[in-house]
Write a protein that holds these residues in place. Structure first.
Motif, PDB file in Angstrom:
ATOM      1  N   TYR A   1       0.832  -1.205   0.000  1.00 41.20           N
ATOM      2  CA  TYR A   1       0.000   0.000   0.000  1.00 41.20           C
ATOM      3  C   TYR A   1       0.868   1.257   0.000  1.00 41.20           C
ATOM      4  O   TYR A   1       0.677   2.173  -0.812  1.00 41.20           O
ATOM      5  CB  TYR A   1      -0.906  -0.025   1.224  1.00 41.20           C
ATOM      6  N   LEU A   2       1.837   1.317   0.923  1.00 39.41           N
ATOM      7  CA  LEU A   2       2.697   2.494   0.989  1.00 39.41           C
ATOM      8  C   LEU A   2       3.531   2.664  -0.277  1.00 39.41           C
ATOM      9  O   LEU A   2       3.703   3.785  -0.776  1.00 39.41           O
ATOM     10  CB  LEU A   2       3.616   2.383   2.205  1.00 39.41           C
ATOM     11  N   CYS A   3       4.023   1.566  -0.787  1.00 41.37           N
ATOM     12  CA  CYS A   3       4.867   1.648  -1.983  1.00 41.37           C
ATOM     13  C   CYS A   3       4.075   2.193  -3.165  1.00 41.37           C
ATOM     14  O   CYS A   3       4.569   3.050  -3.911  1.00 41.37           O
ATOM     15  CB  CYS A   3       5.441   0.274  -2.296  1.00 41.37           C
ATOM     16  N   SER A   4       2.849   1.733  -3.337  1.00 44.91           N
ATOM     17  CA  SER A   4       2.048   2.206  -4.463  1.00 44.91           C
ATOM     18  C   SER A   4       1.701   3.681  -4.307  1.00 44.91           C
ATOM     19  O   SER A   4       1.780   4.456  -5.275  1.00 44.91           O
ATOM     20  CB  SER A   4       0.775   1.375  -4.573  1.00 44.91           C
ATOM     21  N   ARG A   5       1.351   4.125  -3.084  1.00 44.88           N
ATOM     22  CA  ARG A   5       0.959   5.537  -2.900  1.00 44.88           C
ATOM     23  C   ARG A   5       2.160   6.467  -3.029  1.00 44.88           C
ATOM     24  O   ARG A   5       2.072   7.518  -3.685  1.00 44.88           O
ATOM     25  CB  ARG A   5       0.314   5.710  -1.528  1.00 44.88           C
ATOM     26  N   ILE A   6       3.247   6.085  -2.422  1.00 41.33           N
ATOM     27  CA  ILE A   6       4.433   6.948  -2.511  1.00 41.33           C
ATOM     28  C   ILE A   6       4.952   7.000  -3.949  1.00 41.33           C
ATOM     29  O   ILE A   6       5.338   8.075  -4.445  1.00 41.33           O
ATOM     30  CB  ILE A   6       5.523   6.446  -1.553  1.00 41.33           C
ATOM     31  N   ASN A   7       4.942   5.877  -4.633  1.00 43.62           N
ATOM     32  CA  ASN A   7       5.373   5.887  -6.034  1.00 43.62           C
ATOM     33  C   ASN A   7       4.427   6.705  -6.908  1.00 43.62           C
ATOM     34  O   ASN A   7       4.856   7.333  -7.890  1.00 43.62           O
ATOM     35  CB  ASN A   7       5.461   4.459  -6.563  1.00 43.62           C
ATOM     36  N   LEU A   8       3.127   6.713  -6.561  1.00 47.65           N
ATOM     37  CA  LEU A   8       2.188   7.562  -7.297  1.00 47.65           C
ATOM     38  C   LEU A   8       2.545   9.034  -7.132  1.00 47.65           C
ATOM     39  O   LEU A   8       2.565   9.802  -8.109  1.00 47.65           O
ATOM     40  CB  LEU A   8       0.761   7.297  -6.801  1.00 47.65           C
ATOM     41  N   ILE A   9       2.846   9.442  -5.902  1.00 49.16           N
ATOM     42  CA  ILE A   9       3.230  10.834  -5.656  1.00 49.16           C
ATOM     43  C   ILE A   9       4.534  11.164  -6.369  1.00 49.16           C
ATOM     44  O   ILE A   9       4.681  12.225  -6.996  1.00 49.16           O
ATOM     45  CB  ILE A   9       3.338  11.081  -4.145  1.00 49.16           C
ATOM     46  N   VAL A  10       5.493  10.249  -6.297  1.00 45.41           N
ATOM     47  CA  VAL A  10       6.768  10.475  -6.982  1.00 45.41           C
ATOM     48  C   VAL A  10       6.555  10.590  -8.480  1.00 45.41           C
ATOM     49  O   VAL A  10       7.150  11.453  -9.152  1.00 45.41           O
ATOM     50  CB  VAL A  10       7.748   9.341  -6.644  1.00 45.41           C
ATOM     51  N   GLY A  11       5.699   9.745  -9.031  1.00 44.92           N
ATOM     52  CA  GLY A  11       5.439   9.814 -10.469  1.00 44.92           C
ATOM     53  C   GLY A  11       4.767  11.104 -10.875  1.00 44.92           C
ATOM     54  O   GLY A  11       5.114  11.708 -11.895  1.00 44.92           O
ATOM     55  N   ILE A  12       3.770  11.560 -10.091  1.00 44.63           N
ATOM     56  CA  ILE A  12       3.085  12.810 -10.436  1.00 44.63           C
ATOM     57  C   ILE A  12       4.056  13.983 -10.404  1.00 44.63           C
ATOM     58  O   ILE A  12       4.116  14.800 -11.326  1.00 44.63           O
ATOM     59  CB  ILE A  12       1.898  13.032  -9.482  1.00 44.63           C
ATOM     60  N   VAL A  13       4.815  14.076  -9.317  1.00 40.70           N
ATOM     61  CA  VAL A  13       5.760  15.194  -9.189  1.00 40.70           C
ATOM     62  C   VAL A  13       6.858  15.086 -10.244  1.00 40.70           C
ATOM     63  O   VAL A  13       7.182  16.079 -10.923  1.00 40.70           O
ATOM     64  CB  VAL A  13       6.360  15.224  -7.776  1.00 40.70           C
TER      65      VAL A  13
ATOM     66  N   LEU B   1      -3.558  14.930  -2.326  1.00 42.35           N
ATOM     67  CA  LEU B   1      -3.427  13.480  -2.207  1.00 42.35           C
ATOM     68  C   LEU B   1      -2.725  13.100  -0.908  1.00 42.35           C
ATOM     69  O   LEU B   1      -3.149  12.164  -0.208  1.00 42.35           O
ATOM     70  CB  LEU B   1      -2.651  12.941  -3.404  1.00 42.35           C
ATOM     71  N   ALA B   2      -1.663  13.836  -0.549  1.00 38.46           N
ATOM     72  CA  ALA B   2      -0.944  13.535   0.687  1.00 38.46           C
ATOM     73  C   ALA B   2      -1.817  13.780   1.907  1.00 38.46           C
ATOM     74  O   ALA B   2      -1.818  12.995   2.867  1.00 38.46           O
ATOM     75  CB  ALA B   2       0.329  14.380   0.758  1.00 38.46           C
ATOM     76  N   ILE B   3      -2.599  14.869   1.898  1.00 35.45           N
ATOM     77  CA  ILE B   3      -3.499  15.142   3.025  1.00 35.45           C
ATOM     78  C   ILE B   3      -4.544  14.034   3.147  1.00 35.45           C
ATOM     79  O   ILE B   3      -4.865  13.577   4.254  1.00 35.45           O
ATOM     80  CB  ILE B   3      -4.148  16.517   2.840  1.00 35.45           C
ATOM     81  N   GLY B   4      -5.080  13.589   2.029  1.00 36.07           N
ATOM     82  CA  GLY B   4      -6.041  12.497   2.065  1.00 36.07           C
ATOM     83  C   GLY B   4      -5.442  11.212   2.619  1.00 36.07           C
ATOM     84  O   GLY B   4      -6.080  10.500   3.415  1.00 36.07           O
ATOM     85  N   LEU B   5      -4.201  10.912   2.256  1.00 32.78           N
ATOM     86  CA  LEU B   5      -3.541   9.711   2.773  1.00 32.78           C
ATOM     87  C   LEU B   5      -3.305   9.810   4.271  1.00 32.78           C
ATOM     88  O   LEU B   5      -3.481   8.833   5.013  1.00 32.78           O
ATOM     89  CB  LEU B   5      -2.209   9.495   2.047  1.00 32.78           C
ATOM     90  N   VAL B   6      -2.931  10.994   4.741  1.00 33.81           N
ATOM     91  CA  VAL B   6      -2.705  11.169   6.181  1.00 33.81           C
ATOM     92  C   VAL B   6      -4.002  10.972   6.955  1.00 33.81           C
ATOM     93  O   VAL B   6      -4.046  10.272   7.979  1.00 33.81           O
ATOM     94  CB  VAL B   6      -2.084  12.547   6.453  1.00 33.81           C
ATOM     95  N   LEU B   7      -5.070  11.610   6.494  1.00 36.99           N
ATOM     96  CA  LEU B   7      -6.346  11.496   7.206  1.00 36.99           C
ATOM     97  C   LEU B   7      -6.891  10.069   7.159  1.00 36.99           C
ATOM     98  O   LEU B   7      -7.481   9.575   8.133  1.00 36.99           O
ATOM     99  CB  LEU B   7      -7.355  12.467   6.600  1.00 36.99           C
ATOM    100  N   ARG B   8      -6.704   9.385   6.062  1.00 40.70           N
ATOM    101  CA  ARG B   8      -7.268   8.045   5.919  1.00 40.70           C
ATOM    102  C   ARG B   8      -6.510   7.019   6.756  1.00 40.70           C
ATOM    103  O   ARG B   8      -7.112   6.057   7.256  1.00 40.70           O
ATOM    104  CB  ARG B   8      -7.249   7.646   4.449  1.00 40.70           C
TER     105      ARG B   8
END
Length: 731
Positions: free
Chosen positions: A250-262, A296-303
């Motif tokens: 889960y963490l790998c997919s979300r962090i890689n998504l953020i890295v890819g977008i940026v 996206l990061a705020i949503g991940l923190v809250l969730r």
């Protein structure tokens, strides 16, 4: 451009006024008003209302630095009270804070204007660019996915091997997985480049958009490699973090998504918009990307705030008594600092759009990487603390108490290392976001002194512990009746006394070193130790001199076993070295034992390289140039011998005529050789040189004797009769 123009005018104005003051010339006057431009500018600066209006106009143009450079500060009065100075300092600080808040507020109110750069045609431009890049993107992604599929099977095997192996194997497999993942990215990137150069467009050429995409692919995927290295979603046994497979994926997919977008947004989308629409549109797109990532990061923190809290608290969540303390409170409310940081990032995005946003994201990425690496190292140390140190059976049998000593010391050391890692992570994170200047502090006088003191004390303690461990382990081995010779009662007593005395001496010396590094005065302690050493020195002066000299000789690495040295007037090969003496065997086979107290110089013939010095004497009638050529030809013939050539390091060095002897002219040359082979190569060169001299009829002189028969005062001497017939008969 406007900023540069105003700064240039200010600098020009200061230069003109300085030159005018130095030459005492009056500035040019306006023919209409009769006043110079300098007078008008000075009048504006001295008038508070006019100066305030000028400052506001320049600031509205976005030039606060130029304003500060142009407006001079009023000189402080020479005689003011302490309270007045404090009031002025606090007033200046409050005004600075108010100005900064007003500036930030103005920037926030102007933030929506950043989106004015969007013209509506950006989507079409992006679709066109993606259509041009479709083949390269598909080829690169397909190659990457195929290689990743093969790599996952390999990672699973590595994980299984690490699960059944020890620490060393786990570390090696961890490094191998990282290298494999990086090589997969490089191969896919190279495949994309080959496709773009060989199959698309003209042969051997590549478009700028394709280059942008491929470079973005390399950087983004390498960043994802670092994320996978920490989280290891495909290799459970290689994962540094103590998290489940599901959480890791889960963490790998979300962090890689953020890295890819940026990454793809800033390295590919924004440059395309800048080049095909406008820079204003590029800034707007960069801001939208930053806002999307923050959302996206705020949503991940809250969730995931509850799941992360449970993971941080660990086994304490299920206990009857809830955990208390500052760390437990921080673990439960970790999301508030995270949300505060993300909101601060949101303000930065609004205030400083453009490349500053990307730099801020890079700083945030550094904070994240530093935190993950620090946490991974701390987790690894915790696992080591739980496992303890397990020595091989052979070592445990020889030194049975060594494992217990290590297991009593290692957990304390690892606890200190965890605390140091936590402090370093906090400092590096604060330095990454710009709150502190870690490098500036470390190069300051206090920082250098503090870090030097900490490193010195740590090194002293580590060396002292190593010495104590080695000494006690050696004594344990000598007293172990199952290995080697059984120690007698006298030996047991002496060894025990040696261990205790050495431990006490080591503790005292270590304490003195630590106190000296901290900065305390240890002169009284040294004086007491000096008295004790003086008493010991008088009792065993010669032995102490041997030992001290031996320590320095071995510390300076003056000689080793197998070296050819001259020590105490004796030349030979070193066969044995102790702390008190050196044993040599000379060329006649005589064995010499030389105490170090009688050694005042060590000559080592086999250190780094050696020279064979050839002092060749020839007759006075010989031509020096011919002899030189003969010696060079002899050296060339020597180099043709493979048994000798591999020991020669350089060409023959010709020095020329060295001296004039009674019977010969001495010519000098030398050959640089592998250490220890200069004597054999010299003998071989002498043999070749003799053969060349004989072939060229070059005389090597030898002593001659002249027979003098004497003479009388009248000049007559006795006659010498030669029988020529007898000489002919002999011939």
């Amino acid at each position: 451009m406007l900023r540069f123009f105003v700064q240039f005018l200010a600098a020009l104005f200061l230069t003109i006024t300085t030159a005018t003051a130095q030459t005492s010339q009056e500035p040019a006057a306006d023919p209409d008003t009769g006043r110079s431009s300098v007078d008008v500018l000075i009048e504006v600066i001295e008038d508070e209302a006019a100066r305030a209006e000028l400052v506001e106009r320049l600031r509205s143009a976005g030039l606060p630095e130029a304003v500060e450079a142009v407006v001079p500060a009023a000189p402080p009065p020479s005689d003011v009270s302490f309270g007045r100075r404090v009031a002025e300092i606090t007033q200046a600080a409050a005004e600075d804070v108010a100005d900064w808040v007003a500036h930030v507020a103005r920037q926030i109110t102007r933030a929506p204007n950043v989106l004015d750069g969007l013209s509506g045609g950006e989507v079409a431009v992006l679709l066109t660019a993606l259509a041009d890049l479709a083949v390269v993107i598909v080829g690169t992604v397909v190659a990457f996915l195929v290689l990743r599929g093969l790599g996952k099977t390999l990672y699973a095997r590595m994980s299984a091997s690490a699960r059944d192996g020890g620490l060393a194997r786990t570390v090696l497999l961890f490094l191998a997985s990282a290298i494999t993942d990086g090589v997969i990215v490089l191969i896919a990137w190279a495949a994309g480049y080959a496709l773009a150069i060989l199959a698309l467009g003209e042969f051997g050429q590549i478009g700028i958009r394709q280059t942008l995409y491929l470079n973005a692919f390399l950087l983004v995927e390498m960043a994802k490699v670092a994320v996978r290295l920490v989280l290891s979603p495909s290799a459970t046994a290689l994962r540094p973090l103590p998290i489940s497979d599901r959480a890791s994926a889960y963490l790998c997919s979300r962090i890689n998504l953020i890295v890819g977008i940026v990454g793809y947004g800033q390295l590919l989308v924004v440059p395309i918009i800048n080049g095909n629409v406008s820079f204003a549109a590029g800034r707007a797109v960069s801001t939208l990307i930053a806002v999307a990532v923050l959302a996206l990061a705020i949503g991940l923190v809250l969730r995931n705030r509850r799941a992360v809290s449970d993971w941080l608290l660990g086994a304490q969540v299920d206990s009857a008594t809830p955990p208390k303390g500052a760390l437990a409170y921080l673990a439960r409310h970790w999301h508030w600092p995270a949300l505060t940081y993300l909101l601060a990032m949101f303000v930065v995005v609004l205030v400083r759009p453009g490349n500053a946003v990307f730099q801020t994201f890079l700083a945030s990425g550094q904070v994240l990487v530093v935190g993950l690496v620090g946490f991974s190292v701390a987790t690894f140390l915790s696992r080591m603390m739980v496992r303890g140190v397990a020595l091989p059976p052979g070592i445990s049998a020889r030194v049975p108490l060594l494992q217990g000593r290590l297991n009593s010391f290692v957990p304390k050391t690892l606890f200190v290392l965890r605390a140091v890692i936590f402090v370093l992570v906090v400092l590096l994170a604060l330095n990454a976001i710009g709150l502190i200047d870690l490098r500036g502090w470390m190069v300051s006088q206090f920082g250098l002194r503090l870090t030097g003191m900490i490193l010195s004390v740590s090194l002293v303690l580590l060396v002292a512990f190593g010495l104590w461990l080695a000494l006690t382990s050696w004594v344990d081995y000598r007293l172990n009746p199952e290995f080697g010779k059984v120690a007698t009662a006298r030996e047991q007593t002496l060894l025990t006394l040696l261990r205790n005395a050495a431990t006490i001496a080591l503790v005292v010396v270590t304490l003195m070193f630590v106190l000296a590094e901290i900065g305390l005065d240890i002169a009284p302690l040294l004086a007491s130790a000096g008295v004790l050493g003086l008493a010991i020195g008088f009792g065993a002066q010669k032995m102490v001199q041997d030992i001290i000299t031996g320590i320095f000789i071995q510390f300076e690495n003056a000689m080793n076993v197998g070296d050819v040295v001259t020590v105490g007037g004796v030349t030979g090969t070193v066969e044995r070295l102790t702390i008190r003496s050196v044993s040599l065997r000379d060329v006649q086979g005589v064995y010499h034992i030389i105490p170090f107290s009688s050694v005042d110089m060590v000559s080592n013939y086999v250190r780094d390289y050696g020279y064979f010095v050839c002092d060749m004497g020839v007759a006075y009638r010989e031509n020096v140039d011919e002899v030189k050529q003969a010696m060079l030809d002899a050296f060339a013939e020597l180099m043709g011998d493979p048994d000798q050539a591999d020991g020669i390091l350089d060409e023959l060095e010709w020095f020329g005529v060295n001296s004039f002897g009674d019977n010969a002219v001495m010519l000098r040359a030398r050959i640089k050789c592998v250490p220890g082979r200069q004597w054999g190569i010299g003998r071989a060169y002498n043999g070749v040189l003799k053969k060349v001299f004989d072939a060229r009829n070059i005389e090597i002189p030898f002593p001659h004797q002249t027979i003098y028969f004497g003479e009388s005062k009248t000049g007559r001497t006795q006659s010498l009769r030669v029988d020529m017939d007898a000489e002919r008969a002999k011939a």
